[in-house]
Write a protein that holds these residues in place. Structure first.
Motif, PDB file in Angstrom:
ATOM      1  N   SER A 118     -23.893  71.295  69.228  1.00 37.40           N
ATOM      2  CA  SER A 118     -25.078  70.622  68.728  1.00 37.40           C
ATOM      3  C   SER A 118     -25.237  70.882  67.236  1.00 37.40           C
ATOM      4  CB  SER A 118     -26.297  71.138  69.494  1.00 37.40           C
ATOM      5  OG  SER A 118     -27.470  70.733  68.867  1.00 37.40           O
ATOM      6  N   ALA A 119     -25.954  70.006  66.552  1.00 34.18           N
ATOM      7  CA  ALA A 119     -26.128  70.177  65.115  1.00 34.18           C
ATOM      8  C   ALA A 119     -27.251  71.157  64.824  1.00 34.18           C
ATOM      9  CB  ALA A 119     -26.433  68.831  64.458  1.00 34.18           C
ATOM     10  N   SER A 120     -28.483  70.740  65.055  1.00 34.14           N
ATOM     11  CA  SER A 120     -29.563  71.664  64.707  1.00 34.14           C
ATOM     12  C   SER A 120     -30.734  71.565  65.663  1.00 34.14           C
ATOM     13  CB  SER A 120     -30.051  71.369  63.291  1.00 34.14           C
ATOM     14  OG  SER A 120     -30.510  70.050  63.204  1.00 34.14           O
ATOM     15  N   THR A 121     -30.596  70.852  66.772  1.00 29.58           N
ATOM     16  CA  THR A 121     -31.677  70.747  67.729  1.00 29.58           C
ATOM     17  C   THR A 121     -31.368  71.599  68.927  1.00 29.58           C
ATOM     18  OG1 THR A 121     -30.601  68.812  68.696  1.00 29.58           O
ATOM     19  CG2 THR A 121     -32.254  68.405  67.024  1.00 29.58           C
ATOM     20  N   PRO A 122     -32.400  72.181  69.574  1.00 28.08           N
ATOM     21  CA  PRO A 122     -32.144  73.051  70.709  1.00 28.08           C
ATOM     22  C   PRO A 122     -31.554  72.286  71.860  1.00 28.08           C
ATOM     23  CG  PRO A 122     -34.488  72.603  70.470  1.00 28.08           C
ATOM     24  CD  PRO A 122     -33.817  72.035  69.265  1.00 28.08           C
ATOM     25  N   THR A 123     -30.634  72.893  72.578  1.00 29.90           N
ATOM     26  CA  THR A 123     -29.998  72.280  73.729  1.00 29.90           C
ATOM     27  C   THR A 123     -30.478  72.990  74.977  1.00 29.90           C
ATOM     28  OG1 THR A 123     -28.048  71.822  72.420  1.00 29.90           O
ATOM     29  CG2 THR A 123     -27.790  71.717  74.804  1.00 29.90           C
ATOM     30  N   PRO A 124     -31.245  72.312  75.854  1.00 27.36           N
ATOM     31  CA  PRO A 124     -31.668  72.973  77.075  1.00 27.36           C
ATOM     32  C   PRO A 124     -30.461  73.396  77.877  1.00 27.36           C
ATOM     33  CG  PRO A 124     -32.768  70.842  76.779  1.00 27.36           C
ATOM     34  CD  PRO A 124     -31.670  70.926  75.769  1.00 27.36           C
ATOM     35  N   ALA A 125     -30.545  74.555  78.487  1.00 28.96           N
ATOM     36  CA  ALA A 125     -29.415  75.027  79.278  1.00 28.96           C
ATOM     37  C   ALA A 125     -29.214  74.104  80.458  1.00 28.96           C
ATOM     38  CB  ALA A 125     -29.678  76.449  79.761  1.00 28.96           C
ATOM     39  N   PRO A 126     -28.059  73.389  80.547  1.00 28.88           N
ATOM     40  CA  PRO A 126     -27.824  72.508  81.674  1.00 28.88           C
ATOM     41  C   PRO A 126     -27.621  73.313  82.933  1.00 28.88           C
ATOM     42  CG  PRO A 126     -25.864  72.660  80.306  1.00 28.88           C
ATOM     43  CD  PRO A 126     -26.949  73.428  79.608  1.00 28.88           C
ATOM     44  N   ALA A 127     -27.934  72.693  84.073  1.00 25.17           N
ATOM     45  CA  ALA A 127     -27.731  73.389  85.333  1.00 25.17           C
ATOM     46  C   ALA A 127     -26.247  73.633  85.532  1.00 25.17           C
ATOM     47  CB  ALA A 127     -28.269  72.535  86.482  1.00 25.17           C
ATOM     48  N   PRO A 128     -25.832  74.905  85.657  1.00 25.83           N
ATOM     49  CA  PRO A 128     -24.419  75.183  85.857  1.00 25.83           C
ATOM     50  C   PRO A 128     -23.923  74.571  87.151  1.00 25.83           C
ATOM     51  CG  PRO A 128     -25.614  77.174  85.257  1.00 25.83           C
ATOM     52  CD  PRO A 128     -26.623  76.118  85.559  1.00 25.83           C
ATOM     53  N   ALA A 129     -22.594  74.403  87.229  1.00 20.12           N
ATOM     54  CA  ALA A 129     -21.997  73.825  88.426  1.00 20.12           C
ATOM     55  C   ALA A 129     -22.379  74.646  89.636  1.00 20.12           C
ATOM     56  CB  ALA A 129     -20.474  73.799  88.280  1.00 20.12           C
ATOM     57  N   SER A 130     -22.600  73.964  90.761  1.00 18.98           N
ATOM     58  CA  SER A 130     -22.939  74.672  91.982  1.00 18.98           C
ATOM     59  C   SER A 130     -21.827  75.629  92.351  1.00 18.98           C
ATOM     60  CB  SER A 130     -23.133  73.664  93.126  1.00 18.98           C
ATOM     61  OG  SER A 130     -23.243  74.341  94.351  1.00 18.98           O
ATOM     62  N   ALA A 131     -22.212  76.853  92.648  1.00 12.20           N
ATOM     63  CA  ALA A 131     -21.219  77.864  92.991  1.00 12.20           C
ATOM     64  C   ALA A 131     -21.058  77.995  94.489  1.00 12.20           C
ATOM     65  CB  ALA A 131     -21.605  79.199  92.375  1.00 12.20           C
ATOM     66  N   SER A 132     -21.387  76.928  95.256  1.00 15.58           N
ATOM     67  CA  SER A 132     -21.283  77.033  96.699  1.00 15.58           C
ATOM     68  C   SER A 132     -19.868  77.365  97.131  1.00 15.58           C
ATOM     69  CB  SER A 132     -21.729  75.720  97.352  1.00 15.58           C
ATOM     70  OG  SER A 132     -20.930  74.651  96.892  1.00 15.58           O
ATOM     71  N   ALA A 133     -18.888  76.885  96.358  1.00 13.54           N
ATOM     72  CA  ALA A 133     -17.497  77.178  96.704  1.00 13.54           C
ATOM     73  C   ALA A 133     -17.160  78.640  96.493  1.00 13.54           C
ATOM     74  CB  ALA A 133     -16.558  76.311  95.863  1.00 13.54           C
ATOM     75  N   SER A 134     -18.020  79.345  95.761  1.00 14.69           N
ATOM     76  CA  SER A 134     -17.719  80.736  95.453  1.00 14.69           C
ATOM     77  C   SER A 134     -18.094  81.674  96.591  1.00 14.69           C
ATOM     78  CB  SER A 134     -18.469  81.168  94.190  1.00 14.69           C
ATOM     79  OG  SER A 134     -18.128  80.346  93.114  1.00 14.69           O
ATOM     80  N   ALA A 135     -18.524  81.113  97.744  1.00 15.84           N
ATOM     81  CA  ALA A 135     -18.975  81.967  98.823  1.00 15.84           C
ATOM     82  C   ALA A 135     -17.830  82.667  99.535  1.00 15.84           C
ATOM     83  CB  ALA A 135     -19.784  81.154  99.834  1.00 15.84           C
ATOM     84  N   ARG A 136     -16.575  82.370  99.187  1.00 16.44           N
ATOM     85  CA  ARG A 136     -15.474  83.132  99.757  1.00 16.44           C
ATOM     86  C   ARG A 136     -15.632  84.598  99.338  1.00 16.44           C
ATOM     87  NH1 ARG A 136     -10.019  82.079  96.438  1.00 16.44           N
ATOM     88  NH2 ARG A 136      -9.261  82.740  98.456  1.00 16.44           N
ATOM     89  N   PRO A 137     -15.058  85.527 100.124  1.00 16.88           N
ATOM     90  CA  PRO A 137     -15.232  86.946  99.780  1.00 16.88           C
ATOM     91  C   PRO A 137     -14.871  87.235  98.327  1.00 16.88           C
ATOM     92  CG  PRO A 137     -14.215  86.731 101.930  1.00 16.88           C
ATOM     93  CD  PRO A 137     -14.289  85.338 101.346  1.00 16.88           C
ATOM     94  N   GLY A 138     -15.812  87.822  97.602  1.00 16.05           N
ATOM     95  CA  GLY A 138     -15.564  88.176  96.211  1.00 16.05           C
ATOM     96  C   GLY A 138     -15.624  87.025  95.249  1.00 16.05           C
ATOM     97  N   GLY A 139     -15.958  85.814  95.731  1.00 13.34           N
ATOM     98  CA  GLY A 139     -15.932  84.653  94.844  1.00 13.34           C
ATOM     99  C   GLY A 139     -16.921  84.734  93.712  1.00 13.34           C
ATOM    100  N   HIS A 140     -18.122  85.220  93.995  1.00 12.05           N
ATOM    101  CA  HIS A 140     -19.126  85.305  92.939  1.00 12.05           C
ATOM    102  C   HIS A 140     -18.777  86.389  91.936  1.00 12.05           C
ATOM    103  CE1 HIS A 140     -21.349  83.281  96.228  1.00 12.05           C
ATOM    104  NE2 HIS A 140     -21.761  82.550  95.212  1.00 12.05           N
ATOM    105  N   LEU A 141     -18.211  87.465  92.405  1.00  8.75           N
ATOM    106  CA  LEU A 141     -17.759  88.513  91.491  1.00  8.75           C
ATOM    107  C   LEU A 141     -16.693  87.963  90.544  1.00  8.75           C
ATOM    108  CD1 LEU A 141     -17.898  91.523  90.729  1.00  8.75           C
ATOM    109  CD2 LEU A 141     -16.145  91.953  92.445  1.00  8.75           C
TER     110      LEU A 141
END
Length: 283
Positions: A118-141
């Motif tokens: 961005s140039a000089s205007t604030p950028t709202p934090a976009p919603a990160p990608a859903s981490a539902s796939a990370s539910a495998r053991p240790g995925g979130h870590l």
């Protein structure tokens, strides 16, 4: 008329980019405290009055550089999160070969080009990608570590921008509201990992000292109403420690102390993840 306006807007964008590029060179050579609009104008062959039409003061130019830096590291963190989630989803996809069997050759995955800062205007934090796939053991870590390593890689590639946003305050400069949204992007990505872990994998709630409970409850209410106070307090500490590790590395405090720095960093941020309750596998 629209063609003329379009040409003028393109010219303004190009000049603005040139001003910020030259200002970044000054940051590298002299540091933020010595940033000078007159020096930037001189190097670009502009008169000072012309540059002031783009940035009326040094502080406005500094703010633009700070927002760009926060957006750039934020995009790196968000891209790493999306990639980690996609890789985990691909590994868990039906039809994947059983463990011990060689998978069929795959075409290289297409890489996503980073979005421009961005140039000089604030950028709202976009919603990160859903981490539902990370539910495998240790995925979130693994997602947490991937995001932290992406931030480290960005810092090593942009040491002067890192120093601008995470180093010593610039004398006489007070960051305006416009910097808050971009500055929140990295912690929001890490918080999204923890929130997804709570929903799907569960968290190992850390102990919470009674004397810290009022502050932890306030932090939870302000920052992450969906997380237990016992998680939010160590999350804030882990966020600070992440950038403490990076600052020690970039500013030379690890010289003659830590040699295998990437391995050391990975282990350290893994332990930070455990302090906020992320699990190495399902409960």
């Amino acid at each position: 008329m629209s063609a003329i306006r379009g040409a003028r807007e393109r010219a303004r964008i190009e000049v603005t980019a040139a001003i910020k590029d030259e200002a970044r060179k000054q940051l590298a050579a002299e540091g933020a405290a010595k940033l000078s609009l007159r020096a930037v104008a001189r190097e670009l062959g502009m008169v000072s009055s012309a540059l002031y039409r783009y940035f009326p003061s040094r502080d406005e130019l500094l703010t633009a550089l700070i927002v760009d830096a926060y957006d750039s590291v934020g995009e790196a963190a968000e891209h790493a999160h999306r990639t980690a989630v996609e890789e985990t989803a691909e590994a868990d996809a039906p039809g994947r070969p059983a463990a011990g069997k060689s998978p069929a050759p795959e075409r290289p995955a297409a890489t996503e080009p980073p979005a421009s800062a961005s140039a000089s205007t604030p950028t709202p934090a976009p919603a990160p990608a859903s981490a539902s796939a990370s539910a495998r053991p240790g995925g979130h870590l693994a997602c947490w570590v991937a995001v932290a390593c992406a931030v480290r890689e960005w810092a090593l590639e942009h040491p002067h921008e890192y120093a601008l946003i995470y180093g010593s305050p610039v004398p006489g400069y007070t960051a305006p509201q416009a910097t808050i949204g971009p500055a929140s992007r990295v912690p929001y990505v890490l918080m999204a990992v923890v929130e997804d872990a709570q929903r799907q994998e569960g968290l190992a709630l850390p102990p919470l000292a009674e004397e810290l409970r009022p502050e932890a409850e306030r932090l939870a209410a302000d920052l992450a109403p969906g997380l237990p106070p016992a998680v939010v307090a160590p999350f804030v500490a882990a966020w600070a420690q992440l950038f403490g590790l990076l600052s020690f590395e970039l500013f030379g405090q690890f010289n003659h102390v830590v040699e295998e720095r990437e391995v050391f960093f990975r282990q350290a941020v893994t332990e930070l993840a455990r302090t906020v309750g992320l699990l190495g596998g399902r409960k």
